[in-house]
Design an enzyme around this catalytic site. Structure first.
Site, PDB file in Angstrom:
ATOM      1  N   ASN A 145       2.471  11.675   5.534  1.00  0.00           N
ATOM      2  CA  ASN A 145       3.394  12.620   4.879  1.00  0.00           C
ATOM      3  C   ASN A 145       4.307  13.328   5.878  1.00  0.00           C
ATOM      4  O   ASN A 145       5.064  14.222   5.494  1.00  0.00           O
ATOM      5  CB  ASN A 145       2.624  13.656   4.034  1.00  0.00           C
ATOM      6  CG  ASN A 145       1.832  14.635   4.892  1.00  0.00           C
ATOM      7  OD1 ASN A 145       1.763  14.499   6.110  1.00  0.00           O
ATOM      8  ND2 ASN A 145       1.228  15.625   4.251  1.00  0.00           N
ATOM      9  N   ILE A 152      -1.853  11.731   1.070  1.00  0.00           N
ATOM     10  CA  ILE A 152      -3.164  11.172   0.687  1.00  0.00           C
ATOM     11  C   ILE A 152      -3.850  12.009  -0.394  1.00  0.00           C
ATOM     12  O   ILE A 152      -4.819  11.564  -0.988  1.00  0.00           O
ATOM     13  CB  ILE A 152      -4.125  11.009   1.898  1.00  0.00           C
ATOM     14  CG1 ILE A 152      -4.285  12.333   2.670  1.00  0.00           C
ATOM     15  CG2 ILE A 152      -3.679   9.888   2.814  1.00  0.00           C
ATOM     16  CD1 ILE A 152      -5.457  12.340   3.631  1.00  0.00           C
ATOM     17  N   TYR A 205     -12.020  23.364   8.646  1.00  0.00           N
ATOM     18  CA  TYR A 205     -11.785  22.028   9.201  1.00  0.00           C
ATOM     19  C   TYR A 205     -13.107  21.278   9.350  1.00  0.00           C
ATOM     20  O   TYR A 205     -13.259  20.128   8.917  1.00  0.00           O
ATOM     21  CB  TYR A 205     -11.094  22.170  10.561  1.00  0.00           C
ATOM     22  CG  TYR A 205     -10.919  20.880  11.334  1.00  0.00           C
ATOM     23  CD1 TYR A 205      -9.807  20.070  11.137  1.00  0.00           C
ATOM     24  CD2 TYR A 205     -11.870  20.477  12.275  1.00  0.00           C
ATOM     25  CE1 TYR A 205      -9.649  18.891  11.854  1.00  0.00           C
ATOM     26  CE2 TYR A 205     -11.715  19.305  12.998  1.00  0.00           C
ATOM     27  CZ  TYR A 205     -10.600  18.518  12.781  1.00  0.00           C
ATOM     28  OH  TYR A 205     -10.454  17.349  13.486  1.00  0.00           O
ATOM     29  N   ASN A 223     -12.434  15.816  22.387  1.00  0.00           N
ATOM     30  CA  ASN A 223     -11.017  16.218  22.497  1.00  0.00           C
ATOM     31  C   ASN A 223     -10.176  15.093  23.079  1.00  0.00           C
ATOM     32  O   ASN A 223     -10.296  14.766  24.262  1.00  0.00           O
ATOM     33  CB  ASN A 223     -10.901  17.494  23.332  1.00  0.00           C
ATOM     34  CG  ASN A 223     -11.445  18.682  22.563  1.00  0.00           C
ATOM     35  OD1 ASN A 223     -12.607  18.697  22.174  1.00  0.00           O
ATOM     36  ND2 ASN A 223     -10.612  19.677  22.337  1.00  0.00           N
ATOM     37  N   VAL A 246      -4.704  21.544  23.287  1.00  0.00           N
ATOM     38  CA  VAL A 246      -4.481  22.375  24.470  1.00  0.00           C
ATOM     39  C   VAL A 246      -3.807  21.609  25.609  1.00  0.00           C
ATOM     40  O   VAL A 246      -2.945  22.152  26.315  1.00  0.00           O
ATOM     41  CB  VAL A 246      -5.819  23.035  24.918  1.00  0.00           C
ATOM     42  CG1 VAL A 246      -6.838  22.014  25.413  1.00  0.00           C
ATOM     43  CG2 VAL A 246      -5.572  24.085  25.972  1.00  0.00           C
TER      44      VAL A 246
HETATM   45  P1  NAD Z   1      -1.837  14.412  14.299  1.00  0.00           P
HETATM   46  O1  NAD Z   1      -1.516  15.712  13.623  1.00  0.00           O
HETATM   47  O2  NAD Z   1      -0.915  13.930  15.354  1.00  0.00           O
HETATM   48  O3  NAD Z   1      -2.035  13.255  13.239  1.00  0.00           O
HETATM   49  C1  NAD Z   1      -2.376  13.471  11.892  1.00  0.00           C
HETATM   50  C2  NAD Z   1      -1.409  12.659  11.032  1.00  0.00           C
HETATM   51  O4  NAD Z   1      -1.783  12.790   9.662  1.00  0.00           O
HETATM   52  C3  NAD Z   1       0.037  13.165  11.145  1.00  0.00           C
HETATM   53  O5  NAD Z   1       0.908  12.064  11.313  1.00  0.00           O
HETATM   54  C4  NAD Z   1       0.283  13.860   9.819  1.00  0.00           C
HETATM   55  O6  NAD Z   1       1.655  13.849   9.443  1.00  0.00           O
HETATM   56  C5  NAD Z   1      -0.606  13.071   8.886  1.00  0.00           C
HETATM   57  N1  NAD Z   1      -1.054  13.807   7.696  1.00  0.00           N
HETATM   58  C6  NAD Z   1      -1.607  15.054   7.662  1.00  0.00           C
HETATM   59  N2  NAD Z   1      -1.896  15.385   6.371  1.00  0.00           N
HETATM   60  C7  NAD Z   1      -1.536  14.320   5.611  1.00  0.00           C
HETATM   61  C8  NAD Z   1      -1.556  14.071   4.220  1.00  0.00           C
HETATM   62  N3  NAD Z   1      -2.025  14.983   3.355  1.00  0.00           N
HETATM   63  N4  NAD Z   1      -1.105  12.878   3.762  1.00  0.00           N
HETATM   64  C9  NAD Z   1      -0.615  11.948   4.637  1.00  0.00           C
HETATM   65  N5  NAD Z   1      -0.548  12.143   5.959  1.00  0.00           N
HETATM   66  C10 NAD Z   1      -0.997  13.316   6.443  1.00  0.00           C
HETATM   67  O7  NAD Z   1      -3.315  14.592  14.869  1.00  0.00           O
HETATM   68  P2  NAD Z   1      -4.247  13.608  15.701  1.00  0.00           P
HETATM   69  O8  NAD Z   1      -4.731  14.385  16.853  1.00  0.00           O
HETATM   70  O9  NAD Z   1      -3.593  12.289  15.893  1.00  0.00           O
HETATM   71  O10 NAD Z   1      -5.487  13.445  14.693  1.00  0.00           O
HETATM   72  C11 NAD Z   1      -5.767  12.227  14.007  1.00  0.00           C
HETATM   73  C12 NAD Z   1      -7.139  12.362  13.347  1.00  0.00           C
HETATM   74  O11 NAD Z   1      -8.153  12.512  14.340  1.00  0.00           O
HETATM   75  C13 NAD Z   1      -7.288  13.586  12.424  1.00  0.00           C
HETATM   76  O12 NAD Z   1      -8.093  13.210  11.329  1.00  0.00           O
HETATM   77  C14 NAD Z   1      -8.010  14.596  13.284  1.00  0.00           C
HETATM   78  O13 NAD Z   1      -8.743  15.538  12.508  1.00  0.00           O
HETATM   79  C15 NAD Z   1      -8.931  13.669  14.061  1.00  0.00           C
HETATM   80  N6  NAD Z   1      -9.417  14.237  15.310  1.00  0.00           N
HETATM   81  C16 NAD Z   1      -8.530  14.474  16.336  1.00  0.00           C
HETATM   82  C17 NAD Z   1      -9.013  14.978  17.546  1.00  0.00           C
HETATM   83  C18 NAD Z   1      -8.109  15.260  18.720  1.00  0.00           C
HETATM   84  O14 NAD Z   1      -8.624  15.729  19.740  1.00  0.00           O
HETATM   85  N7  NAD Z   1      -6.811  14.993  18.636  1.00  0.00           N
HETATM   86  C19 NAD Z   1     -10.388  15.223  17.696  1.00  0.00           C
HETATM   87  C20 NAD Z   1     -11.231  15.023  16.601  1.00  0.00           C
HETATM   88  C21 NAD Z   1     -10.745  14.488  15.425  1.00  0.00           C
HETATM   89  C1  UD1 Z   2      -9.705  19.812  19.020  1.00  0.00           C
HETATM   90  C2  UD1 Z   2      -8.794  19.125  18.010  1.00  0.00           C
HETATM   91  C3  UD1 Z   2      -9.521  18.938  16.706  1.00  0.00           C
HETATM   92  C4  UD1 Z   2     -10.843  18.227  16.997  1.00  0.00           C
HETATM   93  C5  UD1 Z   2     -11.688  18.945  18.063  1.00  0.00           C
HETATM   94  C6  UD1 Z   2     -12.905  18.091  18.455  1.00  0.00           C
HETATM   95  C7  UD1 Z   2      -6.362  19.431  18.029  1.00  0.00           C
HETATM   96  C8  UD1 Z   2      -5.213  20.335  17.753  1.00  0.00           C
HETATM   97  N1  UD1 Z   2      -7.589  19.920  17.779  1.00  0.00           N
HETATM   98  O1  UD1 Z   2     -10.044  21.140  18.573  1.00  0.00           O
HETATM   99  O2  UD1 Z   2      -8.741  18.142  15.814  1.00  0.00           O
HETATM  100  O3  UD1 Z   2     -11.558  18.062  15.817  1.00  0.00           O
HETATM  101  O4  UD1 Z   2     -10.889  19.078  19.231  1.00  0.00           O
HETATM  102  O5  UD1 Z   2     -13.563  18.656  19.531  1.00  0.00           O
HETATM  103  O6  UD1 Z   2      -6.185  18.326  18.460  1.00  0.00           O
HETATM  104  N2  UD1 Z   2      -6.362  27.048  23.885  1.00  0.00           N
HETATM  105  C9  UD1 Z   2      -5.802  27.974  24.762  1.00  0.00           C
HETATM  106  N3  UD1 Z   2      -4.444  28.075  24.791  1.00  0.00           N
HETATM  107  C10 UD1 Z   2      -3.615  27.333  24.001  1.00  0.00           C
HETATM  108  C11 UD1 Z   2      -4.210  26.380  23.111  1.00  0.00           C
HETATM  109  C12 UD1 Z   2      -5.587  26.266  23.083  1.00  0.00           C
HETATM  110  O7  UD1 Z   2      -6.508  28.686  25.491  1.00  0.00           O
HETATM  111  O8  UD1 Z   2      -2.382  27.497  24.082  1.00  0.00           O
HETATM  112  C13 UD1 Z   2      -7.834  26.923  23.866  1.00  0.00           C
HETATM  113  C14 UD1 Z   2      -8.457  27.082  22.488  1.00  0.00           C
HETATM  114  O9  UD1 Z   2      -8.661  28.452  22.161  1.00  0.00           O
HETATM  115  C15 UD1 Z   2      -9.772  26.312  22.672  1.00  0.00           C
HETATM  116  C16 UD1 Z   2      -9.379  25.178  23.633  1.00  0.00           C
HETATM  117  O10 UD1 Z   2      -8.160  25.582  24.243  1.00  0.00           O
HETATM  118  O11 UD1 Z   2     -10.743  27.132  23.285  1.00  0.00           O
HETATM  119  C17 UD1 Z   2      -9.167  23.847  22.933  1.00  0.00           C
HETATM  120  O12 UD1 Z   2      -8.288  24.072  21.840  1.00  0.00           O
HETATM  121  P1  UD1 Z   2      -7.637  22.869  20.985  1.00  0.00           P
HETATM  122  O13 UD1 Z   2      -6.935  21.922  21.873  1.00  0.00           O
HETATM  123  O14 UD1 Z   2      -6.898  23.479  19.842  1.00  0.00           O
HETATM  124  O15 UD1 Z   2      -8.921  22.040  20.527  1.00  0.00           O
HETATM  125  P2  UD1 Z   2     -10.227  22.301  19.667  1.00  0.00           P
HETATM  126  O16 UD1 Z   2     -10.196  23.593  18.937  1.00  0.00           O
HETATM  127  O17 UD1 Z   2     -11.350  22.003  20.597  1.00  0.00           O
END
Ligand code: NAD
Ligand code: UD1
Length: 310
Positions: free
Chosen positions: A36, A59, A147, A176, A191
């Protein structure tokens, strides 16, 4: 496992999703993306590629999910509001995407007779329970934010569909993940995307808390290989799998490494720790190593260097 139908990648225009799409295209798969564009962008994906279909849709909309799934051979379900903080601010709209959306995927798969699905769950489901040790998958769950509640409920629904309807869910609890295309533009962004961008642009950085909180950071390229294996393996064992490297890095250490790569750091200020923030998060990844082939993981420093030079 490889069939003629495309792989449906929900959230394929996002950070992790777009890397998975690249990986699948490189292996010869046809891919259909449903996104989306709430945080994702079509520009994350290659333009004008054969074997790549793009559908803009939500979705949470049953009809969109059902039509997007027609003819697909498997699903990688990554679409979600990925920010823990966004879910704290707005639990209702997060729930629509993260929970209702996941249930819609399960139902549409059942009706279409599609079995294999990858699910992006999170280390957030453990809450503070694993603090101080490497967290294994049997650690009691203690979701502390909307979440995490929705991610855990999604896992449990997938288990129900596995028992009841023979779905083959490969459930991953990502720690992460970082790398190119993680969008730094919102205060809720990951972060590493914020710290690297701000350090490069000499913009002031805010540390929420004292910077001694730790995370287990995984370079996105190392994750994609695992996801593709899960699509291709003949059988998926039950039970979620942690995706972490069992490496603990504090935000202060992270800043130090970034500073050494960019030649200095901008001003850093401390603010109150975020509500629901987890202090320490590090995976026990024995199950991952037992079930999947894993090459030598990218070091944090190399991953940061690639991100900064990309
Ligand atoms: P992201 O925000 O870059 O990707 C999420 C995607 O989903 C985006 O393209 C967004 O537009 C799309 N989206 C959100 N809501 C939607 C909806 N209702 N319908 C259709 N599309 C939708 O984030 P990401 O970091 O790539 O995360 C991907 C997946 O991995 C997520 O499920 C997230 O919770 C999970 N995850 C990410 C991390 C991380 O560290 N990045 C860690 C744990 C889990
Ligand atoms: C991240 C993911 C989440 C995932 C989780 C799994 C993102 C946005 N979040 O969450 O989808 O499920 O890991 O472990 O990808 N922080 C700062 N300054 C900033 C931003 C963040 O100090 O400007 C700190 C936050 O307070 C936190 C840490 O950095 O303590 C990590 O934050 P963030 O990257 O948002 O990740 P999570 O909350 O661990």
């Amino acid at each position: 496992m490889r069939k003629a139908g495309p792989i449906l990648v929900t959230g394929g225009a996002g950070f992790i999703g777009s890397h998975l799409v690249d990986g699948l295209l490189a292996k010869g798969y046809a891919v259909r993306v449903l996104d989306n564009l709430s945080t994702g962008k079509w520009s994350n994906l290659p333009a004008g590629r054969d074997r790549l279909e793009l559908i803009e849709g939500d979705i949470a909309d049953v009809d969109v999910v059902e039509s997007s799934m027609q003819g697909c051979s498997a699903v990688a379900h990554l679409a979600a509001v990925a920010s823990v903080q966004a879910s704290v601010e707005d639990p209702v709209s997060t729930h629509r995407s993260n929970f209702i959306g996941t249930l819609n995927i399960c139902e549409a798969m059942r009706r279409a007779g599609i079995k294999r699905v990858l699910y992006a769950s999170s280390a957030a489901v453990y809450g503070p329970n694993g603090e101080g040790q490497a967290i294994d998958e049997d650690t009691p769950k203690a979701p502390m934010t909307p979440y995490a509640v929705d991610k855990l409920a999604g896992e449990q629904y997938l288990d129900f569909y596995r028992h009841q309807h023979d779905l083959e869910p490969a459930i991953f609890r990502f720690f992460n993940i970082f790398g190119p295309r993680q969008d730094p533009s919102s205060p809720y962004s990951g972060v590493i995307s914020i710290f690297t961008t701000y350090a490069r642009d000499a913009k002031p950085i805010t540390l929420f808390g004292d910077g001694e909180q730790t995370r287990d950071f995984v370079y996105v390229g190392d994750l994609i290989d695992l996801l593709i294996q899960a699509l291709e393996m003949p059988r998926v064992e039950a039970g979620a799998v942690n995706v972490g490297l069992s490496r603990s890095t504090s935000l202060n250490q992270l800043l130090e490494t970034i500073g050494s790569l960019v030649g200095g750091l901008p001003p850093i200020s401390n603010a109150a720790a975020r509500a629901g923030d987890i202090r320490h998060s590090r995976a026990n990844n024995s199950r991952l190593l037992a079930r999947y082939r894993m090459a030598e993981p990218t070091s944090l420093r190399d991953g940061l260097a690639r991100l900064l030079n990309g």
